[in-house]
Write a protein that holds these residues in place. Structure first.
Motif, PDB file in Angstrom:
ATOM      1  N   ARG A 226       0.846  -1.222   0.061  1.00 25.92           N
ATOM      2  CA  ARG A 226       0.030  -0.006   0.006  1.00 25.92           C
ATOM      3  C   ARG A 226       0.682   1.463   0.167  1.00 25.92           C
ATOM      4  N   GLY A 227       1.981   1.146   0.408  1.00 22.42           N
ATOM      5  CA  GLY A 227       2.794   2.280   0.627  1.00 22.42           C
ATOM      6  C   GLY A 227       2.941   2.924   1.799  1.00 22.42           C
ATOM      7  N   PRO A 228       3.687   3.807   2.111  1.00 23.74           N
ATOM      8  CA  PRO A 228       3.853   4.448   3.405  1.00 23.74           C
ATOM      9  C   PRO A 228       2.830   5.506   3.748  1.00 23.74           C
ATOM     10  N   VAL A 229       2.345   5.363   4.874  1.00 22.34           N
ATOM     11  CA  VAL A 229       1.236   6.302   5.417  1.00 22.34           C
ATOM     12  C   VAL A 229       1.808   7.405   6.211  1.00 22.34           C
ATOM     13  N   LYS A 230       1.412   8.605   5.943  1.00 20.64           N
ATOM     14  CA  LYS A 230       2.135   9.712   6.700  1.00 20.64           C
ATOM     15  C   LYS A 230       0.803  10.461   7.388  1.00 20.64           C
ATOM     16  N   VAL A 231       1.290  10.501   8.612  1.00 21.61           N
ATOM     17  CA  VAL A 231       0.262  11.278   9.601  1.00 21.61           C
ATOM     18  C   VAL A 231       0.413  12.652   9.373  1.00 21.61           C
ATOM     19  N   THR A 232      -0.275  13.478   8.621  1.00 20.12           N
ATOM     20  CA  THR A 232      -0.259  14.979   8.352  1.00 20.12           C
ATOM     21  C   THR A 232      -0.557  15.658   9.817  1.00 20.12           C
ATOM     22  N   GLY A 233      -1.407  14.924  10.691  1.00 25.62           N
ATOM     23  CA  GLY A 233      -1.580  16.074  11.894  1.00 25.62           C
ATOM     24  C   GLY A 233      -2.922  15.412  12.525  1.00 25.62           C
ATOM     25  N   THR A 234      -3.315  16.059  13.682  1.00 27.22           N
ATOM     26  CA  THR A 234      -4.372  15.679  14.591  1.00 27.22           C
ATOM     27  C   THR A 234      -5.030  16.896  14.802  1.00 27.22           C
ATOM     28  N   LEU A 235      -6.394  16.951  14.805  1.00 30.61           N
ATOM     29  CA  LEU A 235      -7.235  18.073  15.100  1.00 30.61           C
ATOM     30  C   LEU A 235      -8.169  17.820  16.222  1.00 30.61           C
ATOM     31  N   ARG A 236      -7.980  18.487  17.199  1.00 27.15           N
ATOM     32  CA  ARG A 236      -9.049  18.375  18.359  1.00 27.15           C
ATOM     33  C   ARG A 236     -10.060  19.714  18.467  1.00 27.15           C
ATOM     34  N   MET A 237     -11.283  19.610  18.558  1.00 29.32           N
ATOM     35  CA  MET A 237     -12.288  20.460  18.413  1.00 29.32           C
ATOM     36  C   MET A 237     -13.599  20.027  19.110  1.00 29.32           C
ATOM     37  N   TYR A 238     -14.327  21.228  19.547  1.00 29.10           N
ATOM     38  CA  TYR A 238     -15.734  20.688  20.150  1.00 29.10           C
ATOM     39  C   TYR A 238     -16.664  21.133  19.064  1.00 29.10           C
ATOM     40  N   VAL A 239     -17.552  20.120  18.808  1.00 34.72           N
ATOM     41  CA  VAL A 239     -18.700  20.632  17.701  1.00 34.72           C
ATOM     42  C   VAL A 239     -19.992  20.301  18.526  1.00 34.72           C
ATOM     43  N   ALA A 240     -20.914  21.079  18.077  1.00 31.64           N
ATOM     44  CA  ALA A 240     -22.387  20.817  18.623  1.00 31.64           C
ATOM     45  C   ALA A 240     -23.043  19.622  18.205  1.00 31.64           C
ATOM     46  N   ALA A 241     -23.485  18.788  19.105  1.00 32.77           N
ATOM     47  CA  ALA A 241     -24.017  17.741  18.357  1.00 32.77           C
ATOM     48  C   ALA A 241     -25.313  18.078  17.692  1.00 32.77           C
ATOM     49  N   GLY A 242     -25.472  17.330  16.428  1.00 33.95           N
ATOM     50  CA  GLY A 242     -26.497  17.667  15.405  1.00 33.95           C
ATOM     51  C   GLY A 242     -26.330  18.787  14.593  1.00 33.95           C
ATOM     52  N   LYS A 243     -25.617  19.593  14.894  1.00 35.43           N
ATOM     53  CA  LYS A 243     -25.267  21.009  14.178  1.00 35.43           C
ATOM     54  C   LYS A 243     -24.057  21.425  13.580  1.00 35.43           C
ATOM     55  N   ALA A 244     -23.343  20.044  12.997  1.00 30.83           N
ATOM     56  CA  ALA A 244     -22.016  20.169  12.427  1.00 30.83           C
ATOM     57  C   ALA A 244     -22.502  20.770  10.925  1.00 30.83           C
ATOM     58  N   SER A 245     -21.755  21.782  10.647  1.00 33.85           N
ATOM     59  CA  SER A 245     -22.006  22.479   9.008  1.00 33.85           C
ATOM     60  C   SER A 245     -20.720  23.060   8.592  1.00 33.85           C
ATOM     61  N   PRO A 246     -20.671  23.356   7.607  1.00 35.13           N
ATOM     62  CA  PRO A 246     -19.562  23.767   6.783  1.00 35.13           C
ATOM     63  C   PRO A 246     -19.022  24.958   7.013  1.00 35.13           C
ATOM     64  N   SER A 247     -19.850  25.947   7.662  1.00 30.84           N
ATOM     65  CA  SER A 247     -19.604  27.346   7.954  1.00 30.84           C
ATOM     66  C   SER A 247     -18.422  27.381   8.918  1.00 30.84           C
ATOM     67  N   PRO A 248     -17.754  28.642   9.145  1.00 30.58           N
ATOM     68  CA  PRO A 248     -16.876  28.787  10.240  1.00 30.58           C
ATOM     69  C   PRO A 248     -17.454  28.586  11.609  1.00 30.58           C
ATOM     70  N   PRO A 249     -16.548  28.220  12.563  1.00 29.11           N
ATOM     71  CA  PRO A 249     -14.991  27.661  12.312  1.00 29.11           C
ATOM     72  C   PRO A 249     -14.769  26.410  11.935  1.00 29.11           C
ATOM     73  N   LEU A 250     -15.613  25.488  11.864  1.00 28.08           N
ATOM     74  CA  LEU A 250     -15.436  24.161  11.569  1.00 28.08           C
ATOM     75  C   LEU A 250     -14.903  24.014  10.063  1.00 28.08           C
ATOM     76  N   GLY A 251     -15.760  24.412   9.397  1.00 29.82           N
ATOM     77  CA  GLY A 251     -15.277  24.546   7.506  1.00 29.82           C
ATOM     78  C   GLY A 251     -13.899  24.722   7.311  1.00 29.82           C
TER      79      GLY A 251
END
Length: 111
Positions: free
Chosen positions: A8-33
């Protein structure tokens, strides 16, 4: 097993992201998008999956999310985990219910 991983080739972890998202309200608008878009994550797919996974939780409760973004020769993929809601959010719901009961004992406990 190792032969499959090497094929499959080497897999590179580019980063991790930690965030708080409101349940049932994820949308592509800022700050999540923008946070997801900068890392090459399909924002629409994440929002749809997150809202489906958190539909049993009361809407608007902040859910901690940890995402790991991987890059391989076959493309970019990501894995995300939801953690349990913070004690602060649970306490806030409890206090709201308790205060509503004190102010109006005949009203239902959960509004």
């Amino acid at each position: 097993m190792a032969a499959k991983a090497a094929a499959r080739g080497p897999v590179k972890v580019t980063g991790t992201l930690r965030m708080y998202v409101a349940a049932g309200k994820a949308s592509p608008s800022p700050p999540l998008g923008p946070a997801l878009g900068q890392r090459g994550v399909n924002i629409g797919q994440f929002c749809k999956d997150f809202n489906d996974r958190t539909k049993e939780i009361k809407e608007g409760v902040p859910i901690p999310v940890r995402m790991t973004i991987n890059v391989s020769p076959h493309g970019r993929n990501w894995v995300w985990l939801t953690k349990s809601s913070s004690m602060q959010a649970c306490t806030k719901v409890f206090v709201r219910c308790y205060l509503s009961f004190l102010l109006s004992p005949t009203a239902p406990l959960i509004s």
